[in-house]
Design an enzyme around this catalytic site. Structure first.
Site, PDB file in Angstrom:
ATOM      1  N   TYR A 208       0.789  -1.228   0.000  1.00  0.00           N
ATOM      2  CA  TYR A 208       0.000   0.000   0.000  1.00  0.00           C
ATOM      3  C   TYR A 208       0.828   1.288   0.000  1.00  0.00           C
ATOM      4  O   TYR A 208       1.766   1.436   0.779  1.00  0.00           O
ATOM      5  CB  TYR A 208      -0.912   0.037   1.230  1.00  0.00           C
ATOM      6  CG  TYR A 208      -2.080   0.979   1.032  1.00  0.00           C
ATOM      7  CD1 TYR A 208      -3.202   0.564   0.319  1.00  0.00           C
ATOM      8  CD2 TYR A 208      -2.039   2.278   1.497  1.00  0.00           C
ATOM      9  CE1 TYR A 208      -4.256   1.425   0.105  1.00  0.00           C
ATOM     10  CE2 TYR A 208      -3.096   3.139   1.282  1.00  0.00           C
ATOM     11  CZ  TYR A 208      -4.211   2.703   0.579  1.00  0.00           C
ATOM     12  OH  TYR A 208      -5.251   3.550   0.359  1.00  0.00           O
ATOM     13  N   GLY A 209       0.436   2.230  -0.824  1.00  0.00           N
ATOM     14  CA  GLY A 209       0.897   3.633  -0.786  1.00  0.00           C
ATOM     15  C   GLY A 209       2.335   3.822  -0.363  1.00  0.00           C
ATOM     16  O   GLY A 209       3.252   3.186  -0.891  1.00  0.00           O
ATOM     17  N   GLY A 210       2.481   4.682   0.623  1.00  0.00           N
ATOM     18  CA  GLY A 210       3.805   5.069   1.082  1.00  0.00           C
ATOM     19  C   GLY A 210       4.656   3.914   1.593  1.00  0.00           C
ATOM     20  O   GLY A 210       5.874   4.043   1.706  1.00  0.00           O
ATOM     21  N   LYS A 217       7.382   8.483  -0.137  1.00  0.00           N
ATOM     22  CA  LYS A 217       7.816   8.899   1.204  1.00  0.00           C
ATOM     23  C   LYS A 217       9.205   8.339   1.537  1.00  0.00           C
ATOM     24  O   LYS A 217      10.017   8.998   2.159  1.00  0.00           O
ATOM     25  CB  LYS A 217       6.794   8.469   2.256  1.00  0.00           C
ATOM     26  CG  LYS A 217       5.384   9.042   2.003  1.00  0.00           C
ATOM     27  CD  LYS A 217       5.389  10.535   2.058  1.00  0.00           C
ATOM     28  CE  LYS A 217       4.197  11.249   1.486  1.00  0.00           C
ATOM     29  NZ  LYS A 217       2.921  11.166   2.064  1.00  0.00           N
ATOM     30  N   SER A 259      -0.476  14.385   6.389  1.00  0.00           N
ATOM     31  CA  SER A 259      -1.253  13.588   5.439  1.00  0.00           C
ATOM     32  C   SER A 259      -2.746  13.740   5.731  1.00  0.00           C
ATOM     33  O   SER A 259      -3.165  13.750   6.890  1.00  0.00           O
ATOM     34  CB  SER A 259      -0.889  12.111   5.579  1.00  0.00           C
ATOM     35  OG  SER A 259       0.479  11.925   5.332  1.00  0.00           O
ATOM     36  N   GLY A 262      -5.549  18.177   3.555  1.00  0.00           N
ATOM     37  CA  GLY A 262      -5.982  19.105   2.517  1.00  0.00           C
ATOM     38  C   GLY A 262      -4.896  19.681   1.622  1.00  0.00           C
ATOM     39  O   GLY A 262      -5.129  20.696   0.965  1.00  0.00           O
ATOM     40  N   LYS A 263      -3.721  19.036   1.535  1.00  0.00           N
ATOM     41  CA  LYS A 263      -2.696  19.571   0.622  1.00  0.00           C
ATOM     42  C   LYS A 263      -3.185  19.522  -0.822  1.00  0.00           C
ATOM     43  O   LYS A 263      -3.035  20.483  -1.571  1.00  0.00           O
ATOM     44  CB  LYS A 263      -1.388  18.780   0.741  1.00  0.00           C
ATOM     45  CG  LYS A 263      -0.559  19.149   1.959  1.00  0.00           C
ATOM     46  CD  LYS A 263       0.880  18.639   1.885  1.00  0.00           C
ATOM     47  CE  LYS A 263       0.982  17.132   1.783  1.00  0.00           C
ATOM     48  NZ  LYS A 263       0.397  16.423   2.939  1.00  0.00           N
ATOM     49  N   THR A 264      -3.767  18.379  -1.206  1.00  0.00           N
ATOM     50  CA  THR A 264      -4.215  18.242  -2.597  1.00  0.00           C
ATOM     51  C   THR A 264      -5.311  19.267  -2.902  1.00  0.00           C
ATOM     52  O   THR A 264      -5.306  19.894  -3.969  1.00  0.00           O
ATOM     53  CB  THR A 264      -4.702  16.798  -2.853  1.00  0.00           C
ATOM     54  OG1 THR A 264      -3.660  15.900  -2.460  1.00  0.00           O
ATOM     55  CG2 THR A 264      -5.025  16.578  -4.314  1.00  0.00           C
ATOM     56  N   ASN A 265      -6.240  19.452  -1.966  1.00  0.00           N
ATOM     57  CA  ASN A 265      -7.312  20.431  -2.190  1.00  0.00           C
ATOM     58  C   ASN A 265      -6.753  21.847  -2.353  1.00  0.00           C
ATOM     59  O   ASN A 265      -7.184  22.595  -3.233  1.00  0.00           O
ATOM     60  CB  ASN A 265      -8.314  20.421  -1.030  1.00  0.00           C
ATOM     61  CG  ASN A 265      -9.170  19.159  -1.030  1.00  0.00           C
ATOM     62  OD1 ASN A 265      -9.226  18.434  -2.017  1.00  0.00           O
ATOM     63  ND2 ASN A 265      -9.827  18.892   0.084  1.00  0.00           N
ATOM     64  N   ASP A 286       2.247  17.108  -2.751  1.00  0.00           N
ATOM     65  CA  ASP A 286       2.663  16.324  -1.580  1.00  0.00           C
ATOM     66  C   ASP A 286       4.116  16.547  -1.149  1.00  0.00           C
ATOM     67  O   ASP A 286       4.406  16.540   0.030  1.00  0.00           O
ATOM     68  CB  ASP A 286       2.447  14.831  -1.871  1.00  0.00           C
ATOM     69  CG  ASP A 286       2.499  13.965  -0.622  1.00  0.00           C
ATOM     70  OD1 ASP A 286       1.990  14.401   0.427  1.00  0.00           O
ATOM     71  OD2 ASP A 286       3.051  12.853  -0.687  1.00  0.00           O
ATOM     72  N   SER A 374      -8.963   5.684   1.390  1.00  0.00           N
ATOM     73  CA  SER A 374      -8.976   5.242  -0.008  1.00  0.00           C
ATOM     74  C   SER A 374      -8.340   6.337  -0.869  1.00  0.00           C
ATOM     75  O   SER A 374      -8.401   7.515  -0.534  1.00  0.00           O
ATOM     76  CB  SER A 374     -10.393   4.920  -0.478  1.00  0.00           C
ATOM     77  OG  SER A 374     -11.272   5.979  -0.201  1.00  0.00           O
ATOM     78  N   GLY A 500     -12.237  26.872  -1.438  1.00  0.00           N
ATOM     79  CA  GLY A 500     -11.885  28.016  -2.289  1.00  0.00           C
ATOM     80  C   GLY A 500     -11.655  29.294  -1.497  1.00  0.00           C
ATOM     81  O   GLY A 500     -10.820  30.131  -1.867  1.00  0.00           O
TER      82      GLY A 500
HETATM   83  O1  SAT Z   1       0.463   6.557   1.796  1.00  0.00           O
HETATM   84  S1  SAT Z   1       1.219   7.782   1.463  1.00  0.00           S
HETATM   85  O2  SAT Z   1       2.310   7.942   2.410  1.00  0.00           O
HETATM   86  O3  SAT Z   1       1.750   7.681   0.132  1.00  0.00           O
HETATM   87  C1  SAT Z   1       0.169   9.117   1.527  1.00  0.00           C
HETATM   88  C2  SAT Z   1       0.303   9.916   2.765  1.00  0.00           C
HETATM   89  O4  SAT Z   1       0.147   9.389   3.864  1.00  0.00           O
HETATM   90  O5  SAT Z   1       0.568  11.132   2.671  1.00  0.00           O
HETATM   91 MN    MN Z   2       1.704  13.053   2.070  1.00  0.00          MN
END
Ligand code: SAT
Ligand code: MN
Length: 592
Positions: A208-210, A217, A259, A262-265, A286, A374, A500
């Site tokens: 999974y992910g990171g 990361k 994590s 709201g960085k992406t937003n 990120d 998710s 916004g």
């Molecule tokens: O799972 S990740 O580390 O890629 C996403 C996050 O926690 O910022």
């Molecule tokens: Mn992150």
């Protein structure tokens, strides 16, 4: 078994080091085949088809979500595992109290035992990748070896990988080694180990992910932060956004939030109707690599080329750009599914879930339909607010650095640090409520300096010292701010509308950078006075604005006692300059 890169055979410049390491890993893990990734579309589609036929990837409704797929991870493998993530330096103090530590020899032994023979009957993929634009002197390369085709697909979307990266490694000779296997996905046999002194990562037991996309990361933060200290730059958990104002100027900010805060937003923000002529450009959502430039300013590149973003809550109101971005060519991980084969998540406000993230018929008694962590994986170029400056080899100049956390109380909407060193204290003091991005309890306030608690690859004391040294080299350092979008009233409702409308706060910051906005001096820094922040047209009561911009001295004294105790844990490694800033802040709070 052939380990020569057949598909890339004519590539004369394959580094001997890469080839030798791949051979060594193949000997340890005993795969049935080795696939050298070329990074092509054909390869991407071939791997996708393979995962569809094995049932691991589910094609989503092709007319509504063309090119989109659902992946369900193992239910025990849904987030980063900080309690199983180690920094293995020769000296324990170099990893610091902020990291779990294991002696390198012991960690290698432990992981090599797990890796021994683990790829029997499976294909081993060799992914050469470049973090940052391929032609950027600020970019750094790595090679991830993995037995997970899902990881390869994600790396295709998130990094510049394959042939071109392998060529760059051949020219440069240096790269970060990342070895990954999903193993049996047994949480008792899951470890994410970093060896910064050897530029090496070993990750076992998670897909999974990171934990598994090692460019992210593991490399771009933990190993890169270590490299950055040696080379005089910063690797940070920050979005990078360009803010274009009606006068046609674009200024860039880099913002560090933990994590799922709201960085992406923020990186994809769409200005409200009350802000005609404004536009936000996404450079990154990120990670930022920040380098002092020849002109005395700080420059940032985004080492990634795609997003691994939190899905729940995404809708046209919260993030229209993300909502549109993920309607095609996206891999969804652990979302729910509608009867019509469309992805579904909490906060989407359309459709109904038929199956939850585990694939079970949806029953609200079993909790949320989509897992709270998710994710979507999608190439950055799909984003309507993507900017070509993300490809600039020299990066973009940063006007402001913004720290933030998720705090129900205490931290005001925004404040500005007095100086770079004071800003380092502001960053070092960040605390935030935990989120679903990591395994563990959600909603507990913890110290998360610079939003790097899970990601700094070395002792935070040395890290803050490095920040101070980088600042001293900048003739025109960015201004440093702190924000808190998550302040709640006594009724538990958010006080600030967010999304916004956050542009109003960014605008105050940019005006402060120009010296054109007012502020009041408080013991914690400069805050907007009652008329300095544009709240025109917002349905906010005066008392709410007061609450958002209040500094409760008593509460802050308590906070600074806690900050002092926390920084004290770093003992001798706490830089003098930071101790001085802390002392001065305490004095200001206690002065009458
Ligand atoms: O799972 S990740 O580390 O890629 C996403 C996050 O926690 O910022
Ligand atoms: Mn992150």
């Amino acid at each position: 078994m052939a380990i020569a890169p057949h598909s890339l055979e004519h590539l004369s410049s394959i580094s001997h080091e890469v080839a030798a390491w791949v051979a060594e890993v193949a000997q340890l893990t005993v795969p049935s085949a080795v696939h050298w990734c070329d990074g092509s579309d054909a390869e991407f589609r071939m791997l996708q088809r393979g995962l569809v036929s094995s049932g691991e990837l589910i094609p989503l409704n092709e007319s509504a979500f063309p090119g989109c797929f659902l992946y369900r991870s193992d239910p025990t493998d849904v987030a980063r595992v900080e309690h199983l993530t180690f920094v293995c330096t020769r000296s324990r103090d170099d990893a610091g109290p902020n990291n779990l530590w294991m002696a390198p020899a012991e960690a290698h032994r432990k992981l090599d035992d797990l890796f021994r023979g683990c790829m029997r009957g499976r294909t081993m993929y060799v992914i050469a990748y470049c973090m940052g634009p391929l032609d950027s002197p600020l970019a750094r390369c790595g090679v991830e070896i993995t037995d997970s085709p899902y990881v390869v697909l994600n790396m295709h979307l998130m990094t510049r990988m394959g042939r071109a990266a392998l060529e760059r490694i051949g020219r440069e000779g240096s790269f970060v080694k990342g070895l990954h296997s999903t193993g049996e996905l047994d949480p008792a046999r899951r470890f994410i180990m970093h060896f910064p002194e050897e530029s090496t990562i070993k990750s076992f037991g998670s897909g999974y992910g990171g934990n598994a996309l090692l460019g992210k990361k593991c490399h771009a933060l933990r190993i890169a932060s270590w490299q950055a200290r040696r080379e005089g730059w910063l690797a940070e958990h920050m979005l990078i956004a360009g803010i274009e104002s009606p006068d046609g100027r674009t200024r860039y900010v880099a913002c560090a939030f933990p994590s799922a805060c709201g960085k992406t937003n923020l990186a994809m923000l769409i200005p409200p109707a009350s802000y005609p002529g404004w536009k936000i450009w996404t450079v990154g959502d990120d990670i930022a690599w920040l380098h002092p430039g020849r002109d005395g300013r700080l420059y940032a590149i985004n080492p990634e080329s795609g997003y691994f973003g939190v899905v729940p809550g995404t809708n046209p109101k919260t993030n229209r750009n993300a909502y549109e971005t993920i309607r095609r060519d996206t891999i969804f991980t652990n979302v729910a599914l509608t009867a019509g084969g469309e992805p579904w998540w909490e906060g989407l406000h359309e459709g109904q879930p038929a199956f939850d993230w585990r694939g079970q018929p949806y029953d609200p008694a079993n909790g949320p339909a989509a897992h709270p962590n998710s994710r979507f994986t999608v190439a950055a170029k799909r984003n309507p607010s993507y900017t070509r400056t993300a490809e600039d080899p020299d990066g973009v100049p940063i006007s402001a650095i913004v720290f933030g956390g998720r705090r129900r109380t205490l931290a005001p909407l925004v404040y500005q640090a007095r100086s770079w060193n004071h800003g380092v204290l502001v960053g070092a003091s960040v605390a935030s409520e935990t989120t679903a991005a990591a395994t563990g309890e959600v909603g507990v306030v913890r110290r998360d300096p610079m939003a790097m608690k899970p990601f700094a690859g070395y002792n935070f004391g040395d890290y803050w010292d490095h920040w101070i040294k980088v600042g001293a080299r900048l003739e025109h350092p960015p201004q440093i701010f702190h924000v808190n979008w998550f302040r709640q009233g006594a009724d538990g409702k958010y006080l600030w509308p967010g999304f916004g409308e956050n542009l109003r706060v960014l605008r105050w910051m940019l005006d402060r950078c120009d010296g054109s906005a007012g502020a009041v001096d408080t013991p914690i820094g400069h805050l907007p006075g009652p008329t300095d922040l544009d709240v025109h047209g917002l349905d906010l009561h005066e008392s709410t604005i007061e609450e958002l911009l209040a500094v409760d001295r008593d509460a802050w004294r308590g906070e600074f006692d806690a900050i002092g105790a926390y920084l004290g844990e770093y003992g001798e490694r706490l830089p003098q300059a930071l101790a001085r800033e802390l002392h001065e802040s305490m004095q200001r709070l206690h002065a009458r």
